[in-house]
Design an enzyme around this catalytic site. Structure first.
Site, mmCIF file in Angstrom:
data_model
loop_
_atom_site.group_PDB
_atom_site.id
_atom_site.type_symbol
_atom_site.label_atom_id
_atom_site.label_comp_id
_atom_site.label_asym_id
_atom_site.label_seq_id
_atom_site.Cartn_x
_atom_site.Cartn_y
_atom_site.Cartn_z
ATOM 1 N N ARG A 35 0.827 -1.219 0.000
ATOM 2 C CA ARG A 35 0.000 0.000 0.000
ATOM 3 C C ARG A 35 0.860 1.267 0.000
ATOM 4 O O ARG A 35 0.446 2.289 -0.555
ATOM 5 C CB ARG A 35 -0.946 -0.002 1.194
ATOM 6 C CG ARG A 35 -2.120 -0.944 0.957
ATOM 7 C CD ARG A 35 -3.075 -0.945 2.109
ATOM 8 N NE ARG A 35 -4.294 -1.665 1.751
ATOM 9 C CZ ARG A 35 -5.123 -2.209 2.629
ATOM 10 N NH1 ARG A 35 -4.889 -2.095 3.920
ATOM 11 N NH2 ARG A 35 -6.200 -2.843 2.221
ATOM 12 N N LYS A 200 -14.536 -13.035 5.307
ATOM 13 C CA LYS A 200 -15.638 -12.145 5.659
ATOM 14 C C LYS A 200 -16.883 -12.547 4.884
ATOM 15 O O LYS A 200 -17.262 -11.904 3.908
ATOM 16 C CB LYS A 200 -15.269 -10.694 5.332
ATOM 17 C CG LYS A 200 -14.123 -10.156 6.167
ATOM 18 C CD LYS A 200 -13.817 -8.716 5.761
ATOM 19 C CE LYS A 200 -12.379 -8.525 5.367
ATOM 20 N NZ LYS A 200 -12.115 -7.320 4.597
ATOM 21 N N GLY A 353 -7.243 -6.731 0.464
ATOM 22 C CA GLY A 353 -5.915 -6.637 1.056
ATOM 23 C C GLY A 353 -5.240 -7.991 1.170
ATOM 24 O O GLY A 353 -4.065 -8.144 0.813
HETATM 25 P P1 ADP Z 1 -9.517 -9.922 1.420
HETATM 26 O O1 ADP Z 1 -8.704 -9.138 2.407
HETATM 27 O O2 ADP Z 1 -8.727 -10.280 0.202
HETATM 28 O O3 ADP Z 1 -10.820 -9.264 1.104
HETATM 29 P P2 ADP Z 1 -10.606 -11.575 3.498
HETATM 30 O O4 ADP Z 1 -10.120 -10.604 4.494
HETATM 31 O O5 ADP Z 1 -12.056 -11.718 3.308
HETATM 32 O O6 ADP Z 1 -9.891 -11.321 2.084
HETATM 33 O O7 ADP Z 1 -10.089 -13.031 3.870
HETATM 34 C C1 ADP Z 1 -8.737 -13.345 3.993
HETATM 35 C C2 ADP Z 1 -8.538 -14.416 5.018
HETATM 36 O O8 ADP Z 1 -9.415 -15.497 4.783
HETATM 37 C C3 ADP Z 1 -7.151 -14.979 4.976
HETATM 38 O O9 ADP Z 1 -6.456 -14.571 6.129
HETATM 39 C C4 ADP Z 1 -7.376 -16.493 4.956
HETATM 40 O O10 ADP Z 1 -6.548 -17.180 5.868
HETATM 41 C C5 ADP Z 1 -8.833 -16.615 5.361
HETATM 42 N N1 ADP Z 1 -9.464 -17.846 4.879
HETATM 43 C C6 ADP Z 1 -9.524 -18.309 3.625
HETATM 44 N N2 ADP Z 1 -10.124 -19.509 3.580
HETATM 45 C C7 ADP Z 1 -10.444 -19.832 4.848
HETATM 46 C C8 ADP Z 1 -11.063 -20.962 5.471
HETATM 47 N N3 ADP Z 1 -11.468 -21.993 4.759
HETATM 48 N N4 ADP Z 1 -11.235 -20.939 6.814
HETATM 49 C C9 ADP Z 1 -10.809 -19.892 7.538
HETATM 50 N N5 ADP Z 1 -10.215 -18.804 7.018
HETATM 51 C C10 ADP Z 1 -10.032 -18.762 5.692
HETATM 52 MG MG MG Z 2 -8.906 -8.923 4.559
#
Ligand code: ADP
Ligand code: MG
Length: 397
Positions: A35, A200, A353
């Site tokens: 960033r 999320k 992110g």
């Molecule tokens: P972004 O920041 O790209 O929008 P999110 O914040 O929604 O993505 O999600 C990212 C997190 O989701 C990562 O830290 C990852 O470890 C977690 N994640 C992905 N798949 C799973 C899962 N099956 N169970 C728990 N956590 C998960």
């Molecule tokens: Mg995130």
């Protein structure tokens, strides 16, 4: 469009820039400076134009009061390295340090103000409290440039209220992001494939509503997939689950079928006995997740199927890792999707992110992607069809 050129000659002017410098820290060590690097071009552009550049930004979620754990000092130092010139640092945002730091700037100099969220006025829901803080910020400058795409969906003092008080413009980073988002929503090149994952769940279910009308295929992985699998009647064990979204997921599955939008769910899952327990990792069928395990990645068959589903896409939007990519045993799905995106003949967009961090952490060349967005929440809200206050305030007549 209110771009930086619309501000006229900036030589000698004090320009307040809202950047998104919200980087992950381990103590005072920056673990991913993406960033900061993304914010450099606008800051450099203003400095090269002879402006006295005052950068304001937040880090983490301090409670409206100073907290050394969330100081921007390490970020200011890194910004100086990337700019190749000294960057001054004010130890407060609108107090004596800020005033004297700004007063000491020569044309082309750059200063960073301490974490804007150390002030309760920044995020206050009370319009007057926010306005009064924005007034203090505005006093430091002659013009405002909004370049923190990660926060343009927030009606906060340094994003929204300050733009009402100074001649304001959109920085190049925000302008590029908005341009890409328009290409994802207005007449996208087809096939248009959307890949959603991450943790999320309820945040992202909202986006499906709007994109079901636009996309040809929707691939779902990450933590949100278990709410879909459960909605289909499958056991999901101890996996992430949002019980209150089961009906919504079912509705999306029905609606997609009616619209002829293909929803692709994983057919196999990498599970483990507990979170991050690599030793117990194993692949099971998506409809046979053991009750005492939890799903942490899409399985290898699903990873291959997702990559194949992306093969002929001309437009791709990807938000949310397919698994817990931070742990090697659960990074396979995310790697496969990222790899497929690098081969897209068309527009490939990575939003979020953690998704952007995953791409870098897994060693991909950022240039192989059409666009890596700096703002997860802002992109999602735009794609949900919501108005972004930080953009609307710049585009008002
Ligand atoms: P972004 O920041 O790209 O929008 P999110 O914040 O929604 O993505 O999600 C990212 C997190 O989701 C990562 O830290 C990852 O470890 C977690 N994640 C992905 N798949 C799973 C899962 N099956 N169970 C728990 N956590 C998960
Ligand atoms: Mg995130």
């Amino acid at each position: 469009m209110s771009d930086i050129a619309s501000l006229g000659d900036l030589a000698g002017k004090r320009v307040l820039v809202r950047s998104d410098l919200n980087v992950p820290l381990d103590g005072t060590t920056i673990t991913d400076d993406g960033r900061i690097r993304a914010s450099v071009p606008t800051i450099k552009q203003l400095s090269d134009a002879g402006a006295r550049v005052i950068v304001t930004a937040h880090l983490g979620r301090p409670d409206g009061a100073p907290d050394p754990a969330f100081s921007l000092a390490p970020v200011a130092a890194r910004l100086g390295e990337l700019l190749g010139r000294p960057v001054a640092f004010a130890t407060d945002t609108v107090g004596e340090s800020a005033a004297s730091t700004v007063a000491a700037l020569a044309d082309g100099d750059v200063a960073v103000l301490e974490n804007v969220r150390f002030n309760e006025g920044e995020t206050s829901k009370d319009d007057d409290v926010r306005a009064s803080f924005a007034g203090q910020l505005a006093q430091l400058a002659d013009a405002f440039v909004s370049d923190g795409f990660g926060v343009v969906h927030r009606k906060q003092a340094s994003v929204y209220d300050v733009a009402l008080r100074l001649p304001s413009a959109m920085g190049g980073l925000v302008a590029t992001e908005i341009d890409v988002l328009r290409r994802l929503t207005v007449d996208p090149a087809r096939p248009y494939v959307v890949v959603l994952g991450g943790s999320k769940v309820s945040d992202k279910l909202g986006v499906i509503d709007n994109l079901l009308e636009k996309a040809d295929k929707l691939l779902i992985g990450g933590g949100m997939v278990f709410t879909f699998l459960k909605a289909q009647g499958h056991e999901v064990g101890k996996s992430l689950l949002e019980e209150d979204q089961l009906d919504t997921c079912l509705r999306y599955l029905t609606e997609a079928a009616e619209r002829g939008v293909e929803i692709v769910l994983p057919t196999d899952i990498v599970v483990a006995d507990s979170f991050g327990d690599e030793a117990s990792a194993r692949v099971v069928a998506a409809d046979a997740i053991p009750a005492d395990s939890l799903g942490l990645d899409i399985g290898p068959d699903s990873a291959a199927a997702f990559a194949a589903a992306l093969g002929d896409a001309r437009t791709v939007f990807w938000n949310g890792p397919m698994g817990v990519f931070e742990v090697a045993a659960f990074a396979g799905g995310t790697r496969a999707v990222a790899e497929a995106l690098t081969r897209i003949d068309g527009l490939s967009v990575v939003g979020g992110g953690d998704s952007a961090a995953a791409v870098r952490q897994l060693g991909f060349d950022e240039a192989a992607f059409g666009h890596i967005s700096t703002g997860g929440g802002a992109s999602l809200e735009y794609l949900e069809g919501k108005e972004l206050p930080g953009i609307a305030v710049l585009e008002r007549e």
